[in-house]
Structures are given as structure tokens and as C-alpha cells.
Design a protein around this motif. Structure first.
Motif, PDB file in Angstrom:
ATOM      1  N   UNK A 227     -10.681  15.630  19.083  1.00  0.00           N
ATOM      2  CA  UNK A 227     -10.170  14.839  17.956  1.00  0.00           C
ATOM      3  C   UNK A 227      -9.074  13.894  18.417  1.00  0.00           C
ATOM      4  N   UNK A 230     -10.677  10.860  19.792  1.00  0.00           N
ATOM      5  CA  UNK A 230     -11.089   9.921  18.737  1.00  0.00           C
ATOM      6  C   UNK A 230      -9.889   9.136  18.215  1.00  0.00           C
ATOM      7  N   UNK A 255     -17.986   7.670   9.860  1.00  0.00           N
ATOM      8  CA  UNK A 255     -18.733   8.927  10.001  1.00  0.00           C
ATOM      9  C   UNK A 255     -18.108   9.715  11.150  1.00  0.00           C
ATOM     10  N   UNK A 256     -17.646  10.923  10.873  1.00  0.00           N
ATOM     11  CA  UNK A 256     -16.984  11.757  11.884  1.00  0.00           C
ATOM     12  C   UNK A 256     -17.432  13.208  11.718  1.00  0.00           C
ATOM     13  N   UNK A 258     -16.440  16.898  13.597  1.00  0.00           N
ATOM     14  CA  UNK A 258     -15.758  17.720  14.599  1.00  0.00           C
ATOM     15  C   UNK A 258     -16.524  19.029  14.810  1.00  0.00           C
ATOM     16  N   UNK A 261     -14.835  22.581  14.061  1.00  0.00           N
ATOM     17  CA  UNK A 261     -14.246  22.248  12.755  1.00  0.00           C
ATOM     18  C   UNK A 261     -13.616  23.470  12.085  1.00  0.00           C
ATOM     19  N   UNK A 262     -12.717  24.107  12.801  1.00  0.00           N
ATOM     20  CA  UNK A 262     -12.018  25.292  12.299  1.00  0.00           C
ATOM     21  C   UNK A 262     -10.531  25.126  12.545  1.00  0.00           C
ATOM     22  N   UNK A 266      -9.038  24.386  18.781  1.00  0.00           N
ATOM     23  CA  UNK A 266      -8.926  23.011  19.259  1.00  0.00           C
ATOM     24  C   UNK A 266     -10.331  22.425  19.327  1.00  0.00           C
ATOM     25  N   UNK A 267     -10.564  21.266  18.665  1.00  0.00           N
ATOM     26  CA  UNK A 267     -11.924  20.708  18.623  1.00  0.00           C
ATOM     27  C   UNK A 267     -12.442  20.414  20.034  1.00  0.00           C
TER      28      UNK A 267
ATOM     29  N   UNK B 252      -2.103  21.372  15.727  1.00  0.00           N
ATOM     30  CA  UNK B 252      -3.532  21.134  15.873  1.00  0.00           C
ATOM     31  C   UNK B 252      -4.122  20.598  14.573  1.00  0.00           C
ATOM     32  N   UNK B 254      -7.687  20.586  13.464  1.00  0.00           N
ATOM     33  CA  UNK B 254      -8.957  21.143  13.927  1.00  0.00           C
ATOM     34  C   UNK B 254     -10.068  21.023  12.909  1.00  0.00           C
ATOM     35  N   UNK B 255      -9.730  20.643  11.687  1.00  0.00           N
ATOM     36  CA  UNK B 255     -10.699  20.610  10.592  1.00  0.00           C
ATOM     37  C   UNK B 255     -10.556  19.280   9.875  1.00  0.00           C
ATOM     38  N   UNK B 258     -14.538  13.752   6.146  1.00  0.00           N
ATOM     39  CA  UNK B 258     -14.507  12.418   5.535  1.00  0.00           C
ATOM     40  C   UNK B 258     -15.481  12.354   4.358  1.00  0.00           C
ATOM     41  N   UNK B 261     -18.566   9.798   4.325  1.00  0.00           N
ATOM     42  CA  UNK B 261     -19.033  10.054   5.688  1.00  0.00           C
ATOM     43  C   UNK B 261     -20.342   9.322   5.993  1.00  0.00           C
ATOM     44  N   UNK B 262     -20.309   8.012   5.787  1.00  0.00           N
ATOM     45  CA  UNK B 262     -21.482   7.168   6.019  1.00  0.00           C
ATOM     46  C   UNK B 262     -21.057   5.960   6.836  1.00  0.00           C
ATOM     47  N   UNK B 263     -21.942   5.519   7.719  1.00  0.00           N
ATOM     48  CA  UNK B 263     -21.557   4.520   8.716  1.00  0.00           C
ATOM     49  C   UNK B 263     -21.168   3.171   8.110  1.00  0.00           C
TER      50      UNK B 263
END
Lengths: 397, 397
Positions: A227, A230, A255-256, A258, A261-262, A266-267, B252, B254-255, B258, B261-263
Motif C-alpha cells: 500500500x 501505491x 480501482x484498488x 489490497x 486487506x486486514x 502489512x499489505x 499500518x 492494512x484495510x 474504495x 471502485x471502478x476504473x
């Protein structure tokens, strides 16, 4: 030729009743929905009353044919799932009014089109793609809506109304009137935009892979956090792209994903899409070079594995120079000092029709730049100004 | 008291056979799996052979009771879904070996524990949470695994083996030996870490809402892009948190989610989680102030709507000073100049047991800082050094 603005606005509001959302002026009229089919039946009647010959083609495009060789005007009458009342509809009804006025004036020959599935319930610009030869009908037929219906099943529902393909040779050119869907005309207090080109669009799917790890025990300085890769990539684009961009160039990370995704991990991986648009191929190239080298640099700096793949690009489509000149003269006559030449940031049916004949577009302002939303709207005076510029241009052609 | 390192290593490898993944030394032994139950049955036998009285409590914690009042040693023998061979297992087998050696030496009384569901197949640190009174048994019973089994159903499978709750009054203190799961010991070439505290953990769920819009027509300068809000927030944390952080502080993201979430659509909304950990409450507070004000500032600067909600925090848990002193003296004796005092970045069963009695922890290095992975490992010499420090500390208590 004299257009009737009251009749034009009345038709525009009549079309809005098909799929009216009940929220502002919004409409829900996706391709081949009951509302869309009913709207096309109503349009068929209005075309016939205007002295045009209606013809539904095999993929659901509804033409109103003037009989003689001449200009084609129009856009699409399908809507987004939660759409505005003008997106597409405006160009169809403006075309209908100009065709009607031309008929009443004894000429020229003006035909009208409402393309099908511009908003992409099944594909994207499906009707104009097939008609222009950019998409094979059998490929379109296999496309699926979000609710699992194929385009073939959808068009079968109106097959009893459909005729054959309409021969494009009877049209000399195509002009699409449309709302801007952006902020520029309103910001400049202009009533009309004469489109110079439809921007090109490119997109890259990018994956950064680092090291998934424990968010408690892994010190900041040893992390390879995808992440953070990014975020650094995004910062670099915001730093470097303005150096080659114009104020109309755009880029978007929309659009992303991870992994995993927790919150406590660490992603280890991020997959995302970056899209950019510009009216010039050369500038699209320069933007692409910056974007690709930013991805390379960030991956190298942060010890991330990088994967990049391009989606099919769309090249910029230049509007025909002669048609632009006629529209500019018409705008000078109708709204002197209150129009501008501008690119289109969105793709339109005109992009496809350009395969067949010279094309041009004319824009009117979008209030607040809002579109694809029930709140989409345009001042009535601007709608009428756009109609008059279109009519004046047709008269001068 | 003389520990037997060969016997200790043999037991450690014997435990590894239960759920051996076949990939390196990895294990797949989640709580109440067949492998976990078989491992606890084997451990029961080893405890009995060592002269301890085995007792499985109602939630699956397996005690080996020395009979007299004395220290409790151990950790957990369940694993992550794709776990290493040492995470938890090391502390259990080291405790068993010290208890056995103490028994052979005629004292002191050393009991052993393998807690259940530390890795959170159902909850998180479930066995030690219930035993220490931090979690009501009926709440634990309702917790669900990812495959839809309740903790109540899981523990019912071993109910025929279970006795009552074990009275904690028979234990004077608890020492948990564990792998570090981080990079610090290996980096310093130290064999042992004496834990000073288990870090506290806080987390905020944050939502930025901007304006969803068309990625082609919406100029960069009018966008209210929620993803760009997240990126700016992240940059601000990376800029400001180092000003209050130590080299052990971590944070962190980590989650991330979006919307839509579309391009081709500017993200109108992003929901994400930011977590931070530190050994000091005051530093956790200072980090929280920076994080909250960064969110406020970015929302205000970018015209985003902000929603912030905190997840339940975990306070730092200080290790008992006297136990730390004894462990430090033992480390000085066994690995002079090759140990350090350090915080634990991960939460452990000791965090819960601290509710009942003085606790301490001793760490050995993790090769490459890797844990929660089949590749997790520690040099044999370090495993033995840790065991000897633990035994020496117990002898000195």
C-alpha cells in the motif's frame, strides 16, 4: 428553417416521463428496459409525425430517415441505472426538432438517430459500435448485463419491430449535440461548446508485491508494504504529470484491491488501475512514459515486484474541420462571445460514427458539472441556445 | 536443575509432526482441529510422564500441574492456518522441559500451560481471555470460525476429556517464552530478549466522502477524490508520526475499500483502517492526536466529509519488574552481552494472564523476522539459549 423551442422542450420533458425516477428530473431507462422500449415506441411515433421514416435496426438503434441524402443528427435515449434527463436524450430530441423544422421549411434532408446501449448496460456504446463496424454483432450478442441477460436475449424482445441495417451512405455527416458533463462551460459562463476532439483514453493495471507481515512486530524500516508503494506511486504522478499535462488532461486511480486487506497485516500486494485521458496522442504518450517510469522507480526503490498490463486504449478522435467551422460560425451568429472550442473528456457515439463519415459535436453546459446522477441539469436558455446553434449550422451546411 | 536440550528439541520436533504441512517445518494446527486435539493428547501423555497432573479446562486450555504452589510456564500449541512450528509451541515445550528438569531436581514446583485458540480461529487469545476473566464463556461460545463453527461446538468435541476451571491461586507468576516474530534480535546478533512490556494497540476506522464523478469530464482542479484524500492522509502520517515515534513504534494502513471502485469513476468514498502500536500509553496518545488531526486537516483541505470511529483499544501491558530482573540476571549468566531488553510488538497470552498474576516473557530470534508463515524458524543454538535462560530464571526465583 425555424426551430420551435417550446415544442423542443415539451418533447424533451415528454421523453423524461419514460423511466422518471421521481427524484428531481432523474431517469432510470437502461437499454432494453421496459421504459427504454416504451420511449423508443413513443419516439417512433414522433418521427412519423415529423415526416421521417422510422427504422429500428437489428441492434436496437432507432433511425428517423429523411429519405434524401443529408446530415444525421442525434445521440442515444438509453440512460445510466441512475441517470440524468439530458444525457443522450438532449441530442436525440434536438435532432428531432431540427429535422422537423427542416421538413417544414422544405429542406434540407435531416435524419435522426437514437443509438442503443450507449451507457453500457451490456457493452459500451454497443449500438453505434456495431452499426459502425467496430464491433462484430456476434461479439455484442454474447455481452452480459449485470443481471445476467445477454445482448442477444435483450434485442430479441424487440425483434418483431426491427428492420435491417441502415445504409450509412445516405448520410453526409453526423452531428451529436450533448451536455458537457464537465465544469468548463459553466465556469466560463459560455452557452455552447464546439468540440474539437474526443479525448483518447489509456489505462494500466498495475500490481505491486511486497512482503505480507505482522503489523505489530515488523519495524517500519524493514517493511515492504504494497500500500505504501501505491501511495508513493500516486504522489509521484501528482508531482510529475502536471509538468506535461494541460488543464484538461486527467488521470485517475479509481480501482484498488489490497491483499490480504486486514487491519493487523502489512499489505503484501496491491492491484490497482490508473487511467489517463488527453486530446493529443503525443501527450498521452508522454503521460504514459511518466506513469510507467514512476511504477518502475517506486518498485525499485521499495523492493517491490512490479507487474504492468495495458487495457485496450482508445485513440483521440478529431472532429471534422469543416463541420467545426460551420458550427463555430453558427455559434458566432447565435451566441456571439459566449461559446468556446473544447475537447470532450467523455467518449460518445460520435467516436464510433467517425469510422463512417465526418462527425462533429456541440455541447451545452452542465450545472455544477454533474452528470450520471439524478441531479444532472442544464439551464433552459442554454438548451435552446444549443438547439439554435445546431439548426443554424445545418442550415449553413 | 539441569535441562536436557536434546530431549527439549526432540519434543519440539515431535509436536511439529501434528499438522506438519510438508512445506519446510510449517504446521497447520488451528484450534480444535484434529491435529490440535491429537497434539493436546500427546502433550497430556508427555506431561504425565514428566510427573505433572494434566488437566484440560472447559475451554480447551491444557495445564500440566506440579501439585505445589509455584511458577506457571507455557504459551499455546494451536497454530495459524498456515503457521510456523515455533509460534506458541516453543513456549509450551520449553515449559515442559523446565518443569521436567525441576521435577528431576526435586523442585521447585513448575506447572505448564498450553492455551487454546491463541491464533484466533474463533476469537483471539480465546483460552487465556476466558481463563483470566477477560471474556465471558458465553460470549466466547458464540464466536464463529471462518467455516461457520461456534466455539461452543468446537469445545464440545473434547468435553469428555475436560475437567473444571484451574484455580490460578496455585501459581505465583507466569513466564511465556516465545519467538520474537520481528527483526530486532537477529539484527543485533542477540540470542535472547527480555520483554519489558507488550505494546498497546489502537485503531481507527476512517471514512472520507468526496464527490463521485466522471473520470473523463471532471477536471483535476474541481475533483473531490476520496482516494486522493487517503493518499494525502497517509503522506501526512509518514511526515509527522516519526516526530513522536521511537524506532519500535509502528503504524499500518492494512484495510482499504474504495467506492464505487471502478476504473472510469472518481472514487466518491474510501473507508480504511489505520492501526498503531507502542509500548507507552503517552506515546499512543500523541500518535492518536497526530492521526486524528491529520484526518481533520485533510478533510477540511479537500472538502471531504469525515467519519472516524475507534475500535476497542488494547492498553500496553508492563512485564513484572522483579521477573524482568530475574530473567535479566539469568540472561547475563547464560548469554552475557548477547541479550537485550525489548518490547513485544505482538499481543500474547501473557497480556491476559497479567490480570491474574505477575507475568514476564522471554524472546528468541526469528530468522528474517518471519512468522505466521511456513518459513518461520530459529537457529537451534538460540532455541537452547532461550531454554537455558528460562531454566536459570526459574532456578533463581
Amino acid at each position: 428553417m425555424k426551430v420551435n423551442s417550446a415544442r423542443f422542450l415539451a418533447d424533451l420533458h415528454a421523453l423524461r416521463q419514460f423511466g422518471a425516477s421521481g427524484v428531481g428530473k432523474g431517469v432510470v431507462r437502461p437499454a432494453f428496459s421496459r421504459a427504454d422500449i416504451a420511449a423508443r415506441e413513443w419516439l417512433t411515433g414522433r418521427m412519423r409525425e415529423a415526416g421521417l421514416k422510422p427504422q429500428l435496426d437489428p441492434v436496437g438503434n432507432l433511425f428517423g430517415l429523411a429519405g434524401g441524402r443529408g446530415v444525421l443528427l442525434g445521440s442515444h435515449s438509453d440512460s445510466q441505472p441512475e441517470g440524468g434527463w439530458l444525457d443522450g436524450a438532449l441530442g436525440v430530441i434536438a435532432g428531432l426538432e431540427v429535422a422537423r423544422a427542416a421538413r417544414e421549411a422544405g429542406g434540407p434532408a435531416v435524419s435522426v438517430i437514437s443509438f442503443q446501449d450507449e451507457e453500457g448496460r451490456y457493452g459500451a456504446l454497443t449500438g453505434s459500435s456495431v452499426w459502425s463496424g467496430g464491433l462484430l454483432p456476434e461479439v455484442a450478442d454474447a455481452m452480459l448485463s449485470a443481471d445476467g441477460e445477454t445482448f442477444a436475449e435483450a434485442r430479441a424482445r424487440v425483434a418483431h419491430l426491427a428492420g435491417g441495417r441502415v445504409d450509412p451512405a445516405q448520410f453526409t455527416s453526423f452531428i451529436e449535440m450533448h451536455i458537457e458533463q464537465g465544469p468548463w462551460l459553466q465556469q466560463a459562463n459560455d452557452a455552447v461548446g464546439v468540440v474539437t476532439s474526443i479525448v483518447g483514453l489509456r489505462g494500466l493495471d498495475i500490481v505491486f508485491e511486497g512482503q505480507q507481515n505482522h503489523a505489530g512486530t515488523t519495524a517500519m524500516h524493514v517493511r515492504r508494504d504494497a500500500f505504501q508503494g501505491l501511495a508513493a506511486f500516486n504522489a509521484r504522478l501528482n508531482d510529475r504529470l502536471p509538468g506535461v499535462a494541460t488543464e484538461r488532461s486527467v488521470w485517475t486511480i479509481g480501482e484498488v484491491a489490497l491483499s490480504p486487506n486486514a487491519s493487523s497485516i502489512i499489505p503484501g500486494r496491491v492491484a490497482f488501475h490508473v487511467q489517463w485521458r488527453d486530446a493529443e496522442t503525443e501527450r498521452l504518450d508522454r503521460m504514459e512514459a511518466i506513469i510507467r517510469s514512476a511504477a518502475d522507480d517506486i518498485a525499485a526503490l521499495r523492493g517491490l515486484k512490479l507487474t504492468v498490463s495495458a487495457r485496450p486504449p482508445l485513440a483521440p478522435v478529431a472532429m471534422d474541420g469543416d463541420l467545426q467551422a460551420v458550427l463555430s460560425d453558427a455559434a458566432d451568429a447565435v451566441v456571439p462571445g459566449r461559446w468556446q472550442a473544447m475537447p470532450s473528456g467523455a467518449v460518445h457515439d460520435a467516436s464510433n460514427v467517425a469510422r463512417l463519415m465526418p462527425v462533429a459535436m456541440v455541447f451545452v453546459p452542465s450545472i455544477g458539472g454533474i452528470s450520471h446522477d439524478f441531479a444532472e441539469d442544464t439551464d433552459e436558455a442554454d438548451l435552446v441556445a444549443g438547439l439554435e446553434v445546431l439548426a443554424e449550422a445545418v442550415a449553413r451546411m
